[in-house]
Design an enzyme around this catalytic site. Sequence first.
Site, PDB file in Angstrom:
ATOM      1  N   GLN A  78       0.843  -1.197   0.000  1.00  0.00           N
ATOM      2  CA  GLN A  78       0.000   0.000   0.000  1.00  0.00           C
ATOM      3  C   GLN A  78       0.880   1.250   0.000  1.00  0.00           C
ATOM      4  O   GLN A  78       0.390   2.345  -0.171  1.00  0.00           O
ATOM      5  CB  GLN A  78      -0.889   0.016   1.246  1.00  0.00           C
ATOM      6  CG  GLN A  78      -1.900  -1.105   1.309  1.00  0.00           C
ATOM      7  CD  GLN A  78      -2.552  -1.201   2.677  1.00  0.00           C
ATOM      8  OE1 GLN A  78      -3.634  -0.653   2.918  1.00  0.00           O
ATOM      9  NE2 GLN A  78      -1.887  -1.847   3.605  1.00  0.00           N
ATOM     10  N   HIS A 112      -1.323   1.226  -4.234  1.00  0.00           N
ATOM     11  CA  HIS A 112      -1.763   2.627  -4.117  1.00  0.00           C
ATOM     12  C   HIS A 112      -0.844   3.573  -4.884  1.00  0.00           C
ATOM     13  O   HIS A 112      -0.788   4.773  -4.611  1.00  0.00           O
ATOM     14  CB  HIS A 112      -1.829   3.054  -2.638  1.00  0.00           C
ATOM     15  CG  HIS A 112      -2.936   2.391  -1.885  1.00  0.00           C
ATOM     16  ND1 HIS A 112      -2.953   2.322  -0.515  1.00  0.00           N
ATOM     17  CD2 HIS A 112      -4.047   1.731  -2.297  1.00  0.00           C
ATOM     18  CE1 HIS A 112      -4.042   1.661  -0.122  1.00  0.00           C
ATOM     19  NE2 HIS A 112      -4.719   1.292  -1.179  1.00  0.00           N
ATOM     20  N   CYS A 137      -0.891  10.795 -25.303  1.00  0.00           N
ATOM     21  CA  CYS A 137      -2.214  10.614 -25.899  1.00  0.00           C
ATOM     22  C   CYS A 137      -3.023  11.906 -25.844  1.00  0.00           C
ATOM     23  O   CYS A 137      -4.126  11.973 -26.355  1.00  0.00           O
ATOM     24  CB  CYS A 137      -2.977   9.483 -25.202  1.00  0.00           C
ATOM     25  SG  CYS A 137      -3.638   9.961 -23.603  1.00  0.00           S
ATOM     26  N   SER A 180      -2.793  -1.676   9.354  1.00  0.00           N
ATOM     27  CA  SER A 180      -3.947  -1.787  10.262  1.00  0.00           C
ATOM     28  C   SER A 180      -5.068  -2.575   9.585  1.00  0.00           C
ATOM     29  O   SER A 180      -6.056  -2.911  10.221  1.00  0.00           O
ATOM     30  CB  SER A 180      -4.447  -0.373  10.608  1.00  0.00           C
ATOM     31  OG  SER A 180      -4.818   0.306   9.415  1.00  0.00           O
TER      32      SER A 180
HETATM   33  N1  APR Z   1       6.478  -2.348  12.815  1.00  0.00           N
HETATM   34  C1  APR Z   1       5.276  -3.011  12.794  1.00  0.00           C
HETATM   35  N2  APR Z   1       4.059  -2.375  12.791  1.00  0.00           N
HETATM   36  C2  APR Z   1       4.091  -1.035  12.836  1.00  0.00           C
HETATM   37  C3  APR Z   1       5.302  -0.279  12.894  1.00  0.00           C
HETATM   38  C4  APR Z   1       6.531  -1.002  12.885  1.00  0.00           C
HETATM   39  N3  APR Z   1       7.710  -0.393  12.906  1.00  0.00           N
HETATM   40  N4  APR Z   1       4.979   1.047  12.913  1.00  0.00           N
HETATM   41  C5  APR Z   1       3.617   1.116  12.889  1.00  0.00           C
HETATM   42  N5  APR Z   1       3.079  -0.133  12.846  1.00  0.00           N
HETATM   43  C6  APR Z   1       1.667  -0.524  12.691  1.00  0.00           C
HETATM   44  C7  APR Z   1       0.663   0.386  13.378  1.00  0.00           C
HETATM   45  O1  APR Z   1       0.427  -0.072  14.690  1.00  0.00           O
HETATM   46  C8  APR Z   1      -0.583   0.186  12.501  1.00  0.00           C
HETATM   47  O2  APR Z   1      -1.324  -0.970  12.914  1.00  0.00           O
HETATM   48  O3  APR Z   1       1.391  -0.416  11.310  1.00  0.00           O
HETATM   49  C9  APR Z   1       0.007  -0.116  11.122  1.00  0.00           C
HETATM   50  C10 APR Z   1      -0.098   1.057  10.145  1.00  0.00           C
HETATM   51  O4  APR Z   1      -1.457   1.229   9.850  1.00  0.00           O
HETATM   52  P1  APR Z   1      -1.958   2.538   9.068  1.00  0.00           P
HETATM   53  O5  APR Z   1      -1.323   3.729   9.628  1.00  0.00           O
HETATM   54  O6  APR Z   1      -3.442   2.463   9.034  1.00  0.00           O
HETATM   55  O7  APR Z   1      -1.339   2.345   7.600  1.00  0.00           O
HETATM   56  P2  APR Z   1      -1.860   1.411   6.415  1.00  0.00           P
HETATM   57  O8  APR Z   1      -2.544   0.200   6.937  1.00  0.00           O
HETATM   58  O9  APR Z   1      -0.749   1.224   5.495  1.00  0.00           O
HETATM   59  O10 APR Z   1      -2.963   2.392   5.730  1.00  0.00           O
HETATM   60  C11 APR Z   1      -3.574   1.958   4.561  1.00  0.00           C
HETATM   61  O11 APR Z   1      -4.614   4.088   4.260  1.00  0.00           O
HETATM   62  O12 APR Z   1      -4.336   6.289   4.545  1.00  0.00           O
HETATM   63  C12 APR Z   1      -4.429   5.327   3.591  1.00  0.00           C
HETATM   64  O13 APR Z   1      -3.540   5.237   1.426  1.00  0.00           O
HETATM   65  C13 APR Z   1      -3.164   5.228   2.762  1.00  0.00           C
HETATM   66  O14 APR Z   1      -1.994   3.241   2.048  1.00  0.00           O
HETATM   67  C14 APR Z   1      -2.599   3.864   3.150  1.00  0.00           C
HETATM   68  C15 APR Z   1      -3.827   3.109   3.617  1.00  0.00           C
END
Ligand code: APR
Length: 274
Positions: free
Chosen positions: A111, A129, A160, A199
């Site tokens: 992502q 993404h 294009c 998440s």
């Molecule tokens: N190691 C393991 N887990 C981690 C670490 C780490 N160093 N740092 C943070 N986390 C965990 C957090 O606890 C959280 O559960 O990674 C997760 C990140 O979740 P989000 O911030 O929701 O990111 P993501 O799941 O990638 O979001 C998905 O949402 O905002 C949009 O387009 C954006 O691609 C993104 C999508």
Amino acid sequence: MESLIKRAAEDMAGSKYAIVLTGAGMSTESEIPDFRGPKGIWTTNKEAEAKAYQRYELFLSDPKAYWEEILGLQGTYGTFHEQIRQAQPNPGHYALAELEALGILRCIITQNIDGLHKKAGSKRVLEYHGSVNAVRCLSCGSRFSREEISLNELPPHCKCGAVLKDDVVHFKEPIPLDVMTESENEALQCDLMLICGTSAVVYPFANLPRMARYRASRLVLGLDVIGRKTDVKIIEANADPTPLTHEGVSDYLIQGKTGEILPRIVEEVKKIRR
Ligand code: APR
């Protein structure tokens, strides 16, 4: 945690078709904040989140203003993109590249828009993404690296004739069909899925683990697929439990930092392979 790391290494060494899904948690150890963690961008900056939900519409209604924002001529979004472009991979990224080089990992579906998996040497990376390093034409589907296009005149145009968009997929924007279809095919054929640093609350990406768990295409998910639970191994490596943990979509969670967990898994895999 040690016993779960050993278990994950055994599962990976025994797999025939392993893939990895990643999210922003992979890159926090590269100084790029995540979105929904305690220090996450959306958690700490509600205005930025509100703007993020308007960005796709801005491109459709005023592509010149959109590009001025992307390039940092207006607002702060452009500087955030520049920060991402300067970032460097961390041991977690290098560990996944090594698992691919060992012939264990078939692809990474990420992502993340930061391009750090490719920077770390991973070859097969599906950027679900999009990427800050590319632009895309919504009309003919062509993609170009940022270096290939002129930004002297805004908005830039495709060969294009259509207006080019940043490759990053914004909220409310459809996922490009090519990367979505390829990602779903991977989820439907893997026998092991390792999910790192997400998440797992953003769709349609969050469908992929359920497609693997129930061997069900996106269209039938939601119908009564419980009975079809497969024995695909689904492992989470994340700082916190997710809906996948709570719903039992994953088999187990290795709770901690991906930059520490993933290199440990590689070490254990190498011991098994010796
Ligand atoms: N190691 C393991 N887990 C981690 C670490 C780490 N160093 N740092 C943070 N986390 C965990 C957090 O606890 C959280 O559960 O990674 C997760 C990140 O979740 P989000 O911030 O929701 O990111 P993501 O799941 O990638 O979001 C998905 O949402 O905002 C949009 O387009 C954006 O691609 C993104 C999508």
